[in-house]
Design a protein around this motif. Structure first.
Motif, short mmCIF file in Angstrom:
data_model
loop_
_atom_site.label_atom_id
_atom_site.label_comp_id
_atom_site.label_asym_id
_atom_site.label_seq_id
_atom_site.Cartn_x
_atom_site.Cartn_y
_atom_site.Cartn_z
N ARG A 35 0.81 -1.22 0.00
CA ARG A 35 0.00 0.00 0.00
C ARG A 35 0.84 1.27 0.00
NH1 ARG A 35 -4.59 -1.71 4.52
NH2 ARG A 35 -5.95 -2.83 3.07
N ALA A 36 2.14 1.15 0.16
CA ALA A 36 3.02 2.31 0.36
C ALA A 36 2.95 3.34 -0.77
CB ALA A 36 4.47 1.85 0.55
N ALA A 41 -2.23 -2.85 -5.85
CA ALA A 41 -2.60 -3.51 -7.10
C ALA A 41 -2.95 -4.98 -6.88
CB ALA A 41 -1.44 -3.40 -8.09
N ALA A 42 -3.79 -5.48 -7.77
CA ALA A 42 -4.20 -6.89 -7.73
C ALA A 42 -2.99 -7.82 -7.80
CB ALA A 42 -5.18 -7.19 -8.86
N VAL A 43 -1.97 -7.46 -8.56
CA VAL A 43 -0.78 -8.31 -8.67
C VAL A 43 -0.05 -8.38 -7.32
CG1 VAL A 43 0.77 -6.48 -9.54
CG2 VAL A 43 1.20 -8.86 -10.13
N GLU A 44 -0.09 -7.30 -6.56
CA GLU A 44 0.53 -7.31 -5.24
C GLU A 44 -0.28 -8.18 -4.27
OE1 GLU A 44 2.73 -3.01 -5.03
OE2 GLU A 44 0.53 -3.03 -5.01
N MET A 45 -1.59 -8.08 -4.35
CA MET A 45 -2.44 -8.93 -3.52
C MET A 45 -2.20 -10.40 -3.85
SD MET A 45 -6.07 -6.97 -3.51
CE MET A 45 -6.04 -5.25 -3.92
N ALA A 46 -2.11 -10.70 -5.13
CA ALA A 46 -1.87 -12.08 -5.56
C ALA A 46 -0.51 -12.57 -5.07
CB ALA A 46 -1.96 -12.19 -7.07
N ARG A 47 0.48 -11.69 -5.09
CA ARG A 47 1.82 -12.07 -4.60
C ARG A 47 1.78 -12.34 -3.10
NH1 ARG A 47 6.82 -11.29 -6.99
NH2 ARG A 47 5.52 -11.78 -8.78
N ILE A 48 1.07 -11.50 -2.36
CA ILE A 48 0.95 -11.72 -0.92
C ILE A 48 0.26 -13.06 -0.67
CG2 ILE A 48 -0.17 -10.92 1.22
CD1 ILE A 48 0.35 -8.03 0.14
N ASP A 49 -0.81 -13.33 -1.41
CA ASP A 49 -1.51 -14.61 -1.27
C ASP A 49 -0.57 -15.79 -1.53
OD1 ASP A 49 -3.81 -13.20 -0.69
OD2 ASP A 49 -4.85 -13.72 -2.55
N LYS A 50 0.24 -15.65 -2.57
CA LYS A 50 1.18 -16.72 -2.92
C LYS A 50 2.21 -16.94 -1.81
CE LYS A 50 4.42 -18.04 -6.56
NZ LYS A 50 5.02 -17.66 -7.85
N ILE A 51 2.71 -15.85 -1.27
CA ILE A 51 3.68 -15.94 -0.17
C ILE A 51 3.05 -16.61 1.04
CG2 ILE A 51 4.97 -14.56 1.53
CD1 ILE A 51 5.39 -12.51 -0.83
N LEU A 52 1.84 -16.18 1.40
CA LEU A 52 1.16 -16.74 2.56
C LEU A 52 0.84 -18.21 2.35
CD1 LEU A 52 -1.23 -13.78 3.46
CD2 LEU A 52 0.97 -14.37 4.51
#
Length: 145
Positions: A35-36, A41-52
Motif C-alpha cells: 500500500r506504500a 494492485a491486484a498483482v501485489e495482492m496475488a503475490r501476498i496470497d502466494k507468499i502466505l
C-alpha cells in the motif's frame, strides 16, 4: 478484533509472539509495503496470497482470508517504526530474513519500484535489524523466484 495482538506488539518489551500472531503481523507488514505507493494492485495482492500460501501451507482461499485479516490489522497497526520494531523484538532472526525476501517479492510484483516503496523498504530493513547486504541478497532471491 486485534486488540490483544496490538497490545503485545506495543508492549515495552514484547515477548516472542505465538506463531499465529507473528504470522499475521508479518503478513500485515507485507500489506503495508504493497500500500506504500498508494496503489494496492491486484498483482501485489496475488503475490501476498502466494507468499502466505507457501509459508503456511494454505489453499488459495485460506491465503486470501489471511491476507484480508492482515489488511485489517495493517489499518489498525501503529506507525511503521513502532510496528516494525515490535515485530523485530518478537520475531526470530531467521523469520526476519525470510520476511525481507517476501517484502522484496511484493515490492517487485508490479515490475515497478516506487520511491515510496524503496523508502519504506530501507526503513523496514533497518528496523528489522538487517543489513543492506542482507537486503540486497533478499532482493536478488526475490527477483529470481
Amino acid at each position: 478484533m486485534f486488540d490483544t495482538l496490538l497490545r503485545r506488539l506495543m508492549a515495552p518489551s514484547p515477548d516472542r509472539l505465538p506463531d499465529t500472531d507473528a504470522d499475521l503481523a508479518l503478513a500485515a507488514l507485507l500489506v503495508r509495503l504493497a500500500r506504500a505507493d498508494g496503489d494496492y494492485a491486484a498483482v501485489e495482492m496475488a503475490r501476498i496470497d502466494k507468499i502466505l500460501a507457501r509459508r503456511h501451507g494454505l489453499a488459495p482461499d485460506g491465503a486470501s482470508a489471511m491476507r484480508a485479516e492482515a489488511e485489517l490489522l495493517e489499518q489498525e497497526a501503529p506507525d511503521t517504526v513502532r510496528f516494525t520494531r515490535a515485530i523485530k523484538e518478537a520475531t526470530a532472526l531467521d523469520d526476519r530474513t525470510d520476511l525481507a525476501q517476501a517484502l522484496w517479492s511484493v515490492a517487485l510484483a508490479d515490475n515497478s519500484r516506487s520511491p515510496e516503496e524503496d523508502q519504506l523498504m530501507r526503513l523496514v530493513i533497518s528496523l528489522l535489524g538487517l543489513t543492506d547486504q542482507q537486503s540486497a541478497l533478499a532482493r536478488q532471491r526475490a527477483a529470481k523466484a
